[in-house]
Design an enzyme around this catalytic site. Sequence first.
Site, PDB file in Angstrom:
ATOM      1  N   MET A  24      -2.432   5.461  -2.172  1.00  0.00           N
ATOM      2  CA  MET A  24      -1.469   4.506  -2.696  1.00  0.00           C
ATOM      3  C   MET A  24      -0.929   3.643  -1.555  1.00  0.00           C
ATOM      4  SD  MET A  24       1.133   5.624  -5.619  1.00  0.00           S
ATOM      5  CE  MET A  24       0.080   6.883  -6.294  1.00  0.00           C
ATOM      6  N   CYS A  25       0.172   3.083  -1.746  1.00  0.00           N
ATOM      7  CA  CYS A  25       0.552   1.970  -0.876  1.00  0.00           C
ATOM      8  C   CYS A  25       1.482   2.405   0.255  1.00  0.00           C
ATOM      9  CB  CYS A  25       1.238   0.900  -1.702  1.00  0.00           C
ATOM     10  SG  CYS A  25       0.562   0.786  -3.362  1.00  0.00           S
TER      11      CYS A  25
END
Lengths: 470, 1040
Positions: free
Chosen positions: A1-2
């Site tokens: 994810m980020c």
Amino acid sequence: MCRFLVYRGSDEILLSKLILDPTHSILKQSFDSRLRLDTRRGQNNADGFGIGFYTDPKLGAAPCLFTSTIPAWNCTNLHRIASKTASRLVFAHVRATTEGSLTEDNCHPFYHGSLMWMHNGGLGGWKYIKRRLGERLHDKWYLNVQGCTDSEWAFALFLDRLERLGTDPSSQPKKGFGPAVLRRAMLQTIEIINELTMGIPESTVESENVDTRSLLNFAVTDGHSIICTRYVSSKTDEAASLYFSSGTQWELKPSAGEDRDYQMERRDKGADIVLVASEPLTFERENWVNVPTNSILTIHGQTVMVNPIIDAFSDRDPCHRRSSAFAQTKGLTTNEKATPRVNSPVSTPGPEPETHRRILSPIIPPGMGTIDAPPVILRGRTLLSKSETSSSDIRSVVDPLTHRPEVASRLPSQGNIKKKRRSLNIGEYPHPAEFTEPDVQTPPSPVQAPSRTGDYVTAEKAARVLGMAL
Amino acid sequence: MRNIFAMGRLRTPEADPCGPYDWAKSIDPKQFANMEELLPTRIRLVLWSLLTIEAVKSCECRIGHNRGLADLRPYRHTDLTIALPCHIIDQLWVHPPSLSVNMAVGSTGAANGCLGCEMMEAEQEELNMIQEAENSSSDEDSTVELGNMPPVPATPAPWPILEVAPHTTPQLVHTLKHESSVLTLVVGDDSIFAGTQNGEILVWSLGDFQPVHRIQAHKRSVMCLFLSDDRSLLFSSASDPIVNVWCPKTMNRLYEIYSTNDSFGDIFSVAYSSRHETVYYGAQNTSIQWVCLKDLERRVSNDSASHPDRRNHRFFDSRAIGGTSTPRPTDERYDLIPRPHTVLETDKRANKMFAHYGYVYCMLITNGATAYTNPEDDVLISGGGDGTIKAWKLGGKEIGPDGFETGLEEIMVLGEGDANSVMSLSVDGSFLYSGKLDGVIELWDLDTKQKLRVIKAHKGDVMSIQMGWGYLWSAARSGTVSKHSTAHYGKYESETSQDVSQKYQCLTQWKAHDGKILSSAVTTYDDKELFISGANDSNVAVWLLPSQLSPEQPISHQNEDMMITSLREFVSYKTVSSRVEYAEDCRRGASFLRSLFRKLGGDVEMLSADDKLHHPVVLARFSGKAPIEQRKRIMFYGHYDVVPADTRKGKWENDPFQLTGLNGYLYGRGVSDNKGPIMAALYAVTDLMQAKSLDSDIVFLIEGQEESGSRGFKETIRKYKECIGHIDYILLANSYWLDDETPCLTYGLRGVMHATVCVESKNPDLHSGVDGSFMVNEPLSDLMMLLAKLKGPKNRVMLPGFYDGILPLKAEEEARYDDILSVLMEKGKGRDGVSAETLKANLLARWREPNLTHHKVKVSGPDGSLISSHANAKISVRLVPGQKVEEVTSSLTSFLEQEFENLDSDNKLSIEIDDQAEPWLGDPGSYIFRTMEDAVLKAWDPFFARRSSLCNSTTADVANPPSSTERPGNGASAKLCRPLYIREGGSIPAIRFLEKEFNAPAAHLPCGQASDSAHLVNERLRVLNLTKSREIFRYVFQKL
């Protein structure tokens, strides 16, 4: 994810000092992310990036945004812009898609008027709540959603809440909305997301093996105040990592030599510079402060406040331990260590990729719309605690195998874990690699199911009764 | 009631808006109209606390229109009486704005003048009176009449009669400069402790501002220092994040405290409860953690694996692709941190998370401040970044079975979480002051939890507040410090809030630093009231406050400062004797000296030569108490003039004529040569007079021409010889040590003779081509030939018989040189490559050999090809004992005249003698020198003691045979048990003259250090040297 990064300073800073230059700048995090154990595509956050910053007030209260779907390290324009742009308030984000397609519409930060929004995490049982969430929104916000990420829908929800609190989110007030209303809107956003995921019928959760836990690391700003959350809707799991740092100067260390790196200097007690980041930008360990799990960080003026988010998922016991496993399944890592490591500092920081893949891939949620996620095979439910033991404790001297029975037996008492369940997705085929590992333990799901149901009910009630408040 | 004929109890009229301290408005001007002629204009007001019967405030004030009433302010607002001596006033109405303050206009009848006794007597009656007054004032009338007092006017007088004099800005006594920002300060009994950005703790002594310790205490900025209430433990917290505990005397590191909780950020504050022996520390992540120092279970080994230096971190020790992890940042400074005696690991449960919803910026420990706890219980008060203040009940090391609640229990929250951070706290009784962002100070009552007052004190954030002497001192990021009046907490709780509204005026504000002030401390040291501020401009500034207390204290207590104060004023006179434009300043400097001597009890005369061309010599006599026939008369010779100071930009760090204290030194022109030593000698005399132990007469002879050759001095002294009288000993203090550490005594000076040699032609300036020929005797050529005759090979002076009288080098004299060499040749003195022999030969040549110098040649006419009509040369000869200046002068004159004759020139030779000074050689074995030696040994005892212990150990350690630099077979040569006896190459004209004139032996005490830069830019004198010189003179004046 980020990964994301927030800068707030009493003075302007050149974007390159945050985005490009530090040892572990967000650019470097885009290909060498240390607190992400999702190894599907190595340590890359290569699905685009975005920066947003506020300019001279003469140019208006809205931020300037620059987003792109190419990997951050490949973007020449980013280098050009970052080394010639300065701002007092900067958001930066690198993306590894879990939700939504690879288009610029899906790149963080999102903005509306003077407001800017980033998210790191995911909404629990997203595809089961998306419609409910939409129904809750005023048309204005419903129609405003451009992309297809859960993060942007969360932003829409935030804007809706802000409006319902009596503020016009589009008004771009000169001095901002004030931290109090932003914080309230943020808390309500989280509350509603929790409500929605709790509202997924138990039968669906059961039959489709839905994971209702959300990882909600949000950041929102109106150009003046910044609200960040580190949140997980679980009492036993850790949220995705979030650090902050404050001091008087963000400069290269004076010592010459190869290890010249940025560091946060403290010439006084003030906080002329505040940084919030998913991963520390440097390896100066004293500089970075852990944002406690389930808390909300407010930066107003140059003051940082940290409030706990008290709801059914909070726990004030300082000895309370949360499991890192859930966040890890989402490709994130928590700040805390699961157990104190007794042995040497040279121990492997992460599990062997093989082991890791073996444990994690089965519990990657299906149907999350991840375009490029590899097809995965259902292995029944994998015990969360087991994956904790196997993934994060693998570095400890404790043999994970000897622990398993004990952990498993403790499971029913673990309150409101909402274990993610998977349905067999017809049309998905097992990854070839998975077939070679017949020894992966498959817990006896029928036995555990009733107790989990009980937990769920309790938790749901608790959350509704307690509500959410500061 | 004999002593009080007027008193009253006054109440504020309902609508009276008069502000605090506006005592004036309530005084009826008519009452004073006819008093002015009757009364002395200055009266003294003494404010008495009825509870403690002690003078809490006293001030002089002047009565009359628009004259100032200095600093008249109640100390305890509820218990005040103002007493005035009777012969001054019959009616003085003082109208305190809001409270019923009892006022007595006292008549002492001037019988014994002791106000204190009178007050004691009067007090009982007065209390009775107050009772009566209270009874009779039960109606709501704004004023009450008593006795023969006139009514107070209901409307305030339209103009003030008594004005509050402006509070003066404190004096900057000293600046302590460092390389990095000073984040925190505490002050102990006799030292200042400062924590800095680069992780050091610096310790200076308060008396002389000498650095005592410099410890690398932490890896990163020291955020907070805390001294335990018995001052036996010093706590430091930093962004390491480690808490250290030190012994404040030795700076040994007693404890190291760490927490296993990861990444909690900077430790902004630390506090210690002696009662629970527990350390509390507040961090950036909103937590307060604690550990009991005596808890054996918390002790871990020095190399515990969970120490932050060793334990693993998920992120910081993680590996990049390729398997390498980033190494821990290091610095050579980290190795300097001393090893702790004991390491404590904080219990994981001893952690109050979210103690505030912001950084825990400040903490303090108090007791009895709030009614919510037992009076003897320690209470922890913390201020947070969220803007709240919390009070915590402490449970010591106990931790309840369920975890965390017992150690720290929240009992009070003050303020809302409005993000207006609390940066500093101070407690005064039940009043709590908090310094906040944007210059706000809030006052809370810990009993009622009420916010009593909000003061906007500064432009920038209030980083530090202190209570001292009844005032509130606040220091802000803007670099300013403010002094505010306060309403001290009294016993009448109900009235406080009312009163508070009239208090908290800013009395004075001053710019203390160019940077942001980050910390402050107040202390009374040696009866001086000091405010100390630390800032991010790397300076610690020490401010001397005008005494807040009664000036009634004995004068002796003020002396220590008076010396510096006098020196400050003395230095401010630009007494440059060599420049005409400063002639007026020289006179003023002399007048200053005259009045100073007179003030301190001297009998002063200004001696001027007949011509009035020269600056006067100041003669001051202090009489001893011994019978006149046994009384010795000691002369101290000095000079008040100085050399010019080049004030061109950048040369001097500070104004040379403004005394500036920096890092233990006083800077200013003349501070070392010779104004500082004069003050040391003068105040030594004052000390002795006060101790009533001055037996001898001390005669100060301070001239004003020393720097320009003491012209006119001889004549003046001869003229006034009768007046000066008989002299037994002569002392002077006009030179420096050989280095910066070793005390010295000077026993020899070279003499000097300055001459101008001139050759003149009868012709005007000529063209060298047109007129020049062998027929023309050119003045410059003649002069050159003459000058060339003066010195031969190896710089030998060719005057006949020049070297004849020079005394041979005796063995004892040589031994002195060896002493000197043993000091100079010590390691680390930077004598690169110079051997002991060379050095010794160098000293011998400079100190006990004569020399002749050609200074300058001048010719007439402009530049170009011409033959000057005249040429002159300045030469000088330095003379040593055994040479007589008159003999050398006549020898030089006749030698030049003879040589000129040999030239057979038609030019004219003239020789002019400009200055003459006899060489001087004292006898180190004489009584005066032995007395001086005793005095030096006594004053510098720590130095000699340290040295001898040092030498013992080094001589024991050194196994190698002594090197060639040491005298063979003498292992103890480096041991120094007396001051170095040195001579000087320079000259002081007066010394030998005075010796001869008064037939008394002279001795010379060098006060300053070699690095004093006398005559150069940034002239300075170490404070320590000044005070030690004073001690030495005290001893010498007493013993001689």
